[in-house]
Design a protein around this motif. Structure first.
Motif, PDB file in Angstrom:
ATOM      1  N   LYS A  15       0.840  -1.193   0.000  1.00 41.74           N
ATOM      2  CA  LYS A  15       0.000   0.000   0.000  1.00 41.74           C
ATOM      3  C   LYS A  15       0.876   1.245   0.000  1.00 41.74           C
ATOM      4  CE  LYS A  15      -2.230  -1.452   3.697  1.00 41.74           C
ATOM      5  NZ  LYS A  15      -3.165  -1.567   4.827  1.00 41.74           N
ATOM      6  N   VAL A  16       0.266   2.363  -0.359  1.00 41.54           N
ATOM      7  CA  VAL A  16       0.912   3.672  -0.264  1.00 41.54           C
ATOM      8  C   VAL A  16       0.303   4.362   0.954  1.00 41.54           C
ATOM      9  CG1 VAL A  16       1.356   5.876  -1.392  1.00 41.54           C
ATOM     10  CG2 VAL A  16       1.280   3.768  -2.751  1.00 41.54           C
ATOM     11  N   LEU A  17       1.144   4.621   1.953  1.00 40.23           N
ATOM     12  CA  LEU A  17       0.694   5.138   3.238  1.00 40.23           C
ATOM     13  C   LEU A  17       1.335   6.486   3.525  1.00 40.23           C
ATOM     14  CD1 LEU A  17      -0.690   4.631   6.058  1.00 40.23           C
ATOM     15  CD2 LEU A  17       1.466   3.575   6.755  1.00 40.23           C
ATOM     16  N   TRP A  18       0.514   7.467   3.846  1.00 42.59           N
ATOM     17  CA  TRP A  18       1.018   8.764   4.290  1.00 42.59           C
ATOM     18  C   TRP A  18       1.080   8.693   5.813  1.00 42.59           C
ATOM     19  CZ3 TRP A  18      -1.874  14.026   3.294  1.00 42.59           C
ATOM     20  CH2 TRP A  18      -1.078  15.082   3.743  1.00 42.59           C
ATOM     21  N   HIS A  19       2.274   8.700   6.367  1.00 37.79           N
ATOM     22  CA  HIS A  19       2.482   8.580   7.809  1.00 37.79           C
ATOM     23  C   HIS A  19       3.050   9.896   8.313  1.00 37.79           C
ATOM     24  CE1 HIS A  19       4.537   6.248  11.320  1.00 37.79           C
ATOM     25  NE2 HIS A  19       3.431   6.844  11.702  1.00 37.79           N
ATOM     26  N   VAL A 128       4.820   1.463   0.840  1.00 36.02           N
ATOM     27  CA  VAL A 128       5.583   2.684   0.618  1.00 36.02           C
ATOM     28  C   VAL A 128       5.031   3.735   1.574  1.00 36.02           C
ATOM     29  CG1 VAL A 128       6.075   4.567  -0.994  1.00 36.02           C
ATOM     30  CG2 VAL A 128       6.129   2.186  -1.787  1.00 36.02           C
ATOM     31  N   VAL A 129       5.920   4.324   2.371  1.00 37.50           N
ATOM     32  CA  VAL A 129       5.517   5.394   3.278  1.00 37.50           C
ATOM     33  C   VAL A 129       5.991   6.716   2.698  1.00 37.50           C
ATOM     34  CG1 VAL A 129       5.948   6.415   5.549  1.00 37.50           C
ATOM     35  CG2 VAL A 129       5.396   4.007   5.360  1.00 37.50           C
ATOM     36  N   MET A 130       5.101   7.699   2.736  1.00 40.09           N
ATOM     37  CA  MET A 130       5.421   9.026   2.200  1.00 40.09           C
ATOM     38  C   MET A 130       5.645  10.008   3.335  1.00 40.09           C
ATOM     39  SD  MET A 130       2.773   9.400  -0.938  1.00 40.09           S
ATOM     40  CE  MET A 130       1.475   9.747   0.213  1.00 40.09           C
ATOM     41  N   PHE A 131       6.666  10.872   3.130  1.00 34.51           N
ATOM     42  CA  PHE A 131       6.962  11.956   4.069  1.00 34.51           C
ATOM     43  C   PHE A 131       6.975  13.266   3.314  1.00 34.51           C
ATOM     44  CE2 PHE A 131       9.653   8.586   6.328  1.00 34.51           C
ATOM     45  CZ  PHE A 131       8.668   8.303   7.252  1.00 34.51           C
ATOM     46  N   GLY A 132       6.648  14.349   4.022  1.00 37.75           N
ATOM     47  CA  GLY A 132       6.681  15.677   3.420  1.00 37.75           C
ATOM     48  C   GLY A 132       5.285  16.144   3.055  1.00 37.75           C
ATOM     49  N   ALA A 133       5.187  17.418   2.680  1.00 34.19           N
ATOM     50  CA  ALA A 133       3.882  18.009   2.390  1.00 34.19           C
ATOM     51  C   ALA A 133       3.565  18.020   0.900  1.00 34.19           C
ATOM     52  CB  ALA A 133       3.826  19.433   2.943  1.00 34.19           C
ATOM     53  N   ASP A 134       4.488  18.457   0.065  1.00 36.53           N
ATOM     54  CA  ASP A 134       4.160  18.667  -1.347  1.00 36.53           C
ATOM     55  C   ASP A 134       3.994  17.359  -2.109  1.00 36.53           C
ATOM     56  OD1 ASP A 134       3.694  20.456  -3.611  1.00 36.53           O
ATOM     57  OD2 ASP A 134       5.582  19.658  -4.380  1.00 36.53           O
ATOM     58  N   VAL A 135       4.925  16.433  -1.939  1.00 37.50           N
ATOM     59  CA  VAL A 135       4.814  15.174  -2.690  1.00 37.50           C
ATOM     60  C   VAL A 135       3.583  14.394  -2.246  1.00 37.50           C
ATOM     61  CG1 VAL A 135       6.275  13.746  -1.196  1.00 37.50           C
ATOM     62  CG2 VAL A 135       6.134  13.223  -3.617  1.00 37.50           C
ATOM     63  N   THR A 136       3.235  14.456  -0.964  1.00 33.99           N
ATOM     64  CA  THR A 136       2.039  13.758  -0.504  1.00 33.99           C
ATOM     65  C   THR A 136       0.781  14.418  -1.042  1.00 33.99           C
ATOM     66  OG1 THR A 136       2.209  14.981   1.569  1.00 33.99           O
ATOM     67  CG2 THR A 136       3.059  12.756   1.561  1.00 33.99           C
ATOM     68  N   GLU A 142      -3.680  12.825  -7.077  1.00 37.37           N
ATOM     69  CA  GLU A 142      -3.643  11.869  -8.193  1.00 37.37           C
ATOM     70  C   GLU A 142      -4.313  10.543  -7.843  1.00 37.37           C
ATOM     71  OE1 GLU A 142      -2.516  12.060 -11.396  1.00 37.37           O
ATOM     72  OE2 GLU A 142      -2.226  14.213 -11.095  1.00 37.37           O
ATOM     73  N   GLY A 143      -4.836  10.423  -6.622  1.00 34.35           N
ATOM     74  CA  GLY A 143      -5.495   9.183  -6.223  1.00 34.35           C
ATOM     75  C   GLY A 143      -4.530   8.040  -5.971  1.00 34.35           C
ATOM     76  N   LEU A 144      -3.316   8.339  -5.544  1.00 32.86           N
ATOM     77  CA  LEU A 144      -2.277   7.322  -5.373  1.00 32.86           C
ATOM     78  C   LEU A 144      -2.100   6.855  -3.935  1.00 32.86           C
ATOM     79  CD1 LEU A 144       0.411   8.942  -7.711  1.00 32.86           C
ATOM     80  CD2 LEU A 144      -1.174   7.087  -8.260  1.00 32.86           C
ATOM     81  N   VAL A 145      -2.802   7.473  -2.998  1.00 35.41           N
ATOM     82  CA  VAL A 145      -2.637   7.156  -1.577  1.00 35.41           C
ATOM     83  C   VAL A 145      -3.739   6.201  -1.138  1.00 35.41           C
ATOM     84  CG1 VAL A 145      -2.522   8.105   0.757  1.00 35.41           C
ATOM     85  CG2 VAL A 145      -1.580   9.399  -1.166  1.00 35.41           C
ATOM     86  N   ASP A 146      -3.338   5.133  -0.440  1.00 32.99           N
ATOM     87  CA  ASP A 146      -4.309   4.165   0.077  1.00 32.99           C
ATOM     88  C   ASP A 146      -4.783   4.526   1.477  1.00 32.99           C
ATOM     89  OD1 ASP A 146      -4.347   2.185  -2.110  1.00 32.99           O
ATOM     90  OD2 ASP A 146      -2.232   1.955  -1.596  1.00 32.99           O
ATOM     91  N   GLU A 147      -3.848   4.909   2.350  1.00 34.28           N
ATOM     92  CA  GLU A 147      -4.204   5.200   3.737  1.00 34.28           C
ATOM     93  C   GLU A 147      -3.390   6.370   4.268  1.00 34.28           C
ATOM     94  OE1 GLU A 147      -3.870   1.798   6.284  1.00 34.28           O
ATOM     95  OE2 GLU A 147      -5.143   0.551   4.998  1.00 34.28           O
TER      96      GLU A 147
END
Length: 198
Positions: A15-19, A128-136, A142-147
């Motif tokens: 999954k693509v996770l924004w943590h 995949v964990v995402m960090f930061g404001a702009d890329v997230t 773009e509908g790429l984040v799962d959680e």
């Protein structure tokens, strides 16, 4: 899971996770990238954070996060307090000179969808964990984040980098799928509802 090209066959299962850790008034870092406010509210590790570390196969971040991690927060060895190591992808229009690159870091300058695909491939079936404001923000739009997993800190910062939004931003609906047990930091977990993003 993210459907990058309309067909999930052959795509890694992660999954693509924004943590992210956030202040009560909606900031993910203070002025100048300050994060000391997080450590002023000590709390035992949450099950959600421990699970995230265990299931992360790669990190995708923006250039501002990378620069702050290098200059302020002890470098990439400090990711999750040193409890995680692996491939880090930095989406940027300013790649570092080759002499500044670290072996675990890949600088990407293309499309955000390609960056997510590269990180998922490198994650080898993990998340995949995402960090930061702009890329997230780009990934959400773009509908790429799962959680999204938020550790909510009981502090009002008043200024800094906002969790999300800006001029021309789009609405995205979320479904709450978890909340951590009562503690100093509150865990909030949401599933991104892809068909309601507008």
């Amino acid at each position: 899971m993210v459907d990058l090209d309309g067909d999930d066959r052959g795509r890694p299962e992660g999954k693509v996770l924004w943590h992210v850790t956030m202040s009560l008034d909606g900031f993910i870092s203070g002025p100048g990238g300050a994060m000391d406010w997080v450590f002023e509210h000590p709390s035992e590790p949450s099950a959600a954070a421990e699970e995230t570390i265990r299931t992360t196969g790669a990190v995708l971040a923006g250039r501002r996060w990378y620069d702050e991690a290098k200059s302020i927060h002890g470098g990439l060895e400090g990711i999750y307090g040193g409890a995680w190591s692996g491939p880090v992808f930095v989406l940027t229009h300013r790649p570092s000179p080759a002499r500044d690159e670290e072996p675990a870091v890949t600088f990407l300058s293309g499309d955000v969808r390609d960056a997510v695909a590269a990180a998922l491939h490198a994650a080898g079936g993990k998340n995949v964990v995402m960090f930061g404001a702009d890329v997230t923000r780009q990934c959400v739009e773009e509908g790429l984040v799962d959680e999204i997993l938020i550790h909510l800190v009981p502090v009002l910062l008043g200024d800094g980098v906002r969790l999300f939004g800006g001029p021309g931003g789009r609405r995205t609906s979320l479904e709450k799928i978890g909340r951590g047990r009562p503690r100093q930091l509150t865990d909030l977990r949401f599933r991104v509802l892809k068909d309601t993003a507008s």
